[in-house]
Design an enzyme around this catalytic site. Structure first.
Site, PDB file in Angstrom:
ATOM      1  N   GLN A   1     -67.860 -57.866  16.226  1.00 37.62           N
ATOM      2  CA  GLN A   1     -68.403 -57.115  15.102  1.00 37.62           C
ATOM      3  C   GLN A   1     -67.310 -56.458  14.265  1.00 37.62           C
ATOM      4  OE1 GLN A   1     -71.832 -57.116  14.254  1.00 37.62           O
ATOM      5  NE2 GLN A   1     -71.575 -58.808  15.689  1.00 37.62           N
TER       6      GLN A   1
ATOM      7  N   GLU B   1     -75.651 -48.494  14.616  1.00 33.17           N
ATOM      8  CA  GLU B   1     -76.442 -49.585  14.044  1.00 33.17           C
ATOM      9  C   GLU B   1     -76.828 -50.604  15.124  1.00 33.17           C
ATOM     10  OE1 GLU B   1     -75.972 -52.992  10.552  1.00 33.17           O
ATOM     11  OE2 GLU B   1     -74.200 -52.033  11.386  1.00 33.17           O
ATOM     12  N   HIS B   2     -75.831 -51.173  15.791  1.00 35.67           N
ATOM     13  CA  HIS B   2     -76.067 -52.149  16.861  1.00 35.67           C
ATOM     14  C   HIS B   2     -75.668 -51.522  18.195  1.00 35.67           C
ATOM     15  CE1 HIS B   2     -74.790 -54.657  13.294  1.00 35.67           C
ATOM     16  NE2 HIS B   2     -75.961 -55.204  13.572  1.00 35.67           N
TER      17      HIS B   2
ATOM     18  N   ASP C   1     -77.827 -60.916  14.549  1.00 34.49           N
ATOM     19  CA  ASP C   1     -77.288 -61.091  13.196  1.00 34.49           C
ATOM     20  C   ASP C   1     -77.734 -62.401  12.561  1.00 34.49           C
ATOM     21  OD1 ASP C   1     -75.927 -58.724  12.996  1.00 34.49           O
ATOM     22  OD2 ASP C   1     -73.949 -59.559  13.429  1.00 34.49           O
TER      23      ASP C   1
ATOM     24  N   HIS D   1    -108.994 -26.391 -10.035  1.00 33.29           N
ATOM     25  CA  HIS D   1    -109.335 -27.260  -8.908  1.00 33.29           C
ATOM     26  C   HIS D   1    -110.724 -26.909  -8.376  1.00 33.29           C
ATOM     27  CE1 HIS D   1    -105.069 -28.213  -8.963  1.00 33.29           C
ATOM     28  NE2 HIS D   1    -105.179 -29.009  -7.900  1.00 33.29           N
TER      29      HIS D   1
END
Length: 435
Positions: free
Chosen positions: A250, A318-319, A352, A412
Site C-alpha cells: 500500500q 482506511e484499510h 482494492d 405555525h
C-alpha cells in the site's frame, strides 16, 4: 502501554503541507469558477501537458480504447465489475422504501431516490487505476443514477485504454480525459461545455481531496478520500515477510501514504522493519514506497489485543489488515475503520481491485464518523406524510398547536388551528393554542 518503535513526519510538518495544498486549491477553483472551459484547458496543459480538441471522448474513441485491450484484460475487468455489481445489488436490496400507519389515519413513509447526476473521479497520474472506475461508476448505476460523468487524467500522454474501457463497461454516460483539481472543479461547478453534477465521488491525492472539501455544499461528496492509509495488526502467528509485504503493497500508492504496523510482539516488529528494508532493495516501486515508509511509516508495539483495539480505533485507518490468531475479535470490538481484511488469506489488494467491496474509503481519521462509498451514498432517503381522516388531522393538530405556542411560533400554530376548525368544528381563536 503502547510503545512506538518507529514514527514518521511531525504533525507540524503535515499541517504546513495541508496549508500549502489549501491555498493552491482555492486559487484553481476560483479560476475555473470565473473562466470555465478556458481555465480548465490552461490547467490541463500546465499540469498534464494535455489539451485535445475535446476532453470528452467520442464513442469511436471509447471503442478504440476497448479494442486496444486483449480478451484476457477485458475478461479480468468484467469479472471485477461483476463482483462489485453483485455486492452493490445486495446492498441496494437491503434498502427498502417504507410506509406505515403510525396512528389511525396518519401515514408516514420514506423513499430511497437515486441522485440525478454524479461525477466519478478516477485517479491515474502515477498508475492507471482501473479499479476506481468500477467502484464509482458501477455502484452509481446499480443505485439508479441516470447521468454518470467519469473523468480521469491522461496516462503517459494519452487516454489509458484500460481505464476508459472500465468506465464504458461500467455504464458511464460521459467519459472525459481530464485530471486533478480542474476535473473535480469542472464536474462540480460546470463549464460552458460540461453540465454540473449533483454529487462527487472517487479517491485522489491531497489536492483532489482538498478540492472536494472546498466544493462540499455546492455539491455533495462521498467522503474525503485522501492518500491511501494501511494498518497491519499482527501477532506472532504470522511472519515478518507477510507483514512487510502488506505494508509496502500500500505504501507504493504515493510518497505520503501512511503504513503502520501494530503488534503485540516486539520480535515481529523488529523483524518486520528489517524485512521492509530487504524488500525495498527488490521492489520495482521502491522509490515511492521507501519515501512513504520513511516519512509516514510507523511501528507500534502493544501489550494485549485489547490495547491493539484501542490503538487501532485511535488511528481510525482506511484499510486495516488483521492477521492474528483470532481476527474476528477485532471485527467484534473495533469501531473506527474504513474496511477490515480479516486473516492472512485476504489482503487490501483484494479489496482494492476485485473482491467486490468498495475501495473508496475514509482517510485522515474520518472513519470515526463515516464508512466508505457504497450504493446507499447515491440515494436520498426522503420522507413523506399523509393524513387520511378528519379525526387524525384534528388529533395531531391539537398537539401541534400547543407545541407551536410553547415555542412562540404563532404562525405555525395557526397552520394547525385552521385544520382543527375545519375538520373538527372547533372554534379555536386565531393564533391561539387549541385546548
Amino acid at each position: 502501554m503502547a510503545r512506538i518503535l518507529k514514527t514518521g513526519r511531525s504533525g507540524t510538518d503535515k499541517a504546513a503541507d495541508a496549508e500549502r495544498v489549501k491555498a493552491s486549491v482555492e486559487a484553481i477553483l476560483a479560476e475555473v469558477s470565473a473562466r470555465g472551459d478556458a481555465a480548465v484547458r490552461e490547467l490541463s496543459q500546465k499540469f498534464d501537458t494535455w489539451s485535445p480538441e475535446s476532453f470528452r471522448l467520442s464513442q469511436a474513441e471509447i471503442e478504440a480504447c476497448i479494442a486496444a485491450l486483449s480478451p484476457r484484460e477485458i475478461e479480468d475487468i468484467t469479472f471485477a465489475q461483476a463482483q462489485v455489481r453483485r455486492f452493490a445489488e445486495i446492498q441496494r436490496a437491503a434498502l427498502r422504501d417504507v410506509e406505515v400507519e403510525t396512528l389511525p389515519g396518519v401515514v408516514l413513509g420514506h423513499r430511497n431516490i437515486p441522485m440525478a447526476s454524479v461525477g466519478c473521479y478516477v485517479p491515474g497520474g502515477k498508475y492507471p487505476l482501473v479499479a476506481s472506475a468500477h467502484m464509482g461508476v458501477v455502484t452509481a448505476k446499480v443505485a439508479g443514477v441516470k447521468r454518470v460523468v467519469a473523468m480521469t487524467p491522461p496516462f503517459e500522454g494519452r487516454p489509458a485504454p484500460a481505464v476508459v474501457a472500465a468506465m464504458a463497461l461500467g455504464g458511464a454516460d460521459e467519459i472525459h480525459i481530464l485530471g486533478g483539481i480542474q476535473a473535480v472543479a469542472a464536474m462540480a461547478l460546470g463549464t460552458q461545455s460540461i453540465a454540473p453534477v449533483d454529487f462527487l465521488v472517487g479517491p485522489g491525492n491531497a489536492y483532489v481531496a482538498e478540492a472536494k472539501r472546498q466544493l462540499f455544499g455546492r455539491v455533495g461528496i462521498d467522503l474525503l478520500a485522501g492518500p491511501t492509509e494501511t494498518l497491519v495488526i499482527a501477532d506472532d502467528s504470522v511472519d515478518a515477510e507477510l507483514c512487510a509485504t502488506d505494508l509496502l503493497g500500500q505504501a507504493e500508492h504515493g510518497p505520503n501514504s501512511p503504513a503502520v504496523l501494530l503488534t503485540n510482539s516486539e520480535t515481529l516488529a523488529r523483524e518486520t522493519m528489517a524485512e521492509v528494508e530487504r524488500l525495498l532493495t527488490i521492489l520495482p516501486t521502491a522509490a515511492i514506497a521507501r519515501r512513504a515508509w520513511e516519512d509516514y511509516g510507523q511501528v507500534i508495539v502493544c501489550d494485549s489485543d485489547d490495547e491493539m483495539v484501542a490503538e487501532a480505533d485511535r488511528l481510525a485507518s482506511e484499510h486495516v489488515q488483521v492477521m492474528t490468531r483470532d481476527p474476528d475479535y477485532f471485527l467484534q470490538h473495533m469501531t473506527n475503520y474504513g474496511a477490515l481484511f480479516l486473516g492472512p488469506r485476504t489482503n487490501v489488494a483484494y479489496g482494492d481491485k476485485v473482491i467486490g467491496t468498495n475501495h473508496t474509503l475514509p482517510t485522515l481519521g474520518a472513519a470515526r464518523y463515516t464508512g466508505g462509498l457504497w450504493v446507499g451514498k447515491f440515494l436520498k432517503t426522503c420522507t413523506y406524510q399523509k393524513v387520511l381522516t378528519d379525526e387524525a388531522s384534528v388529533l395531531v393538530g391539537e398537539y401541534c398547536s400547543r407545541l407551536c405556542v410553547l415555542e412562540g411560533f404563532l404562525g405555525h400554530a395557526e397552520q394547525a388551528n385552521i385544520r382543527v376548525r375545519r375538520y373538527g368544528g372547533r372554534n379555536v381563536p386565531y393564533a391561539q393554542a387549541a385546548e
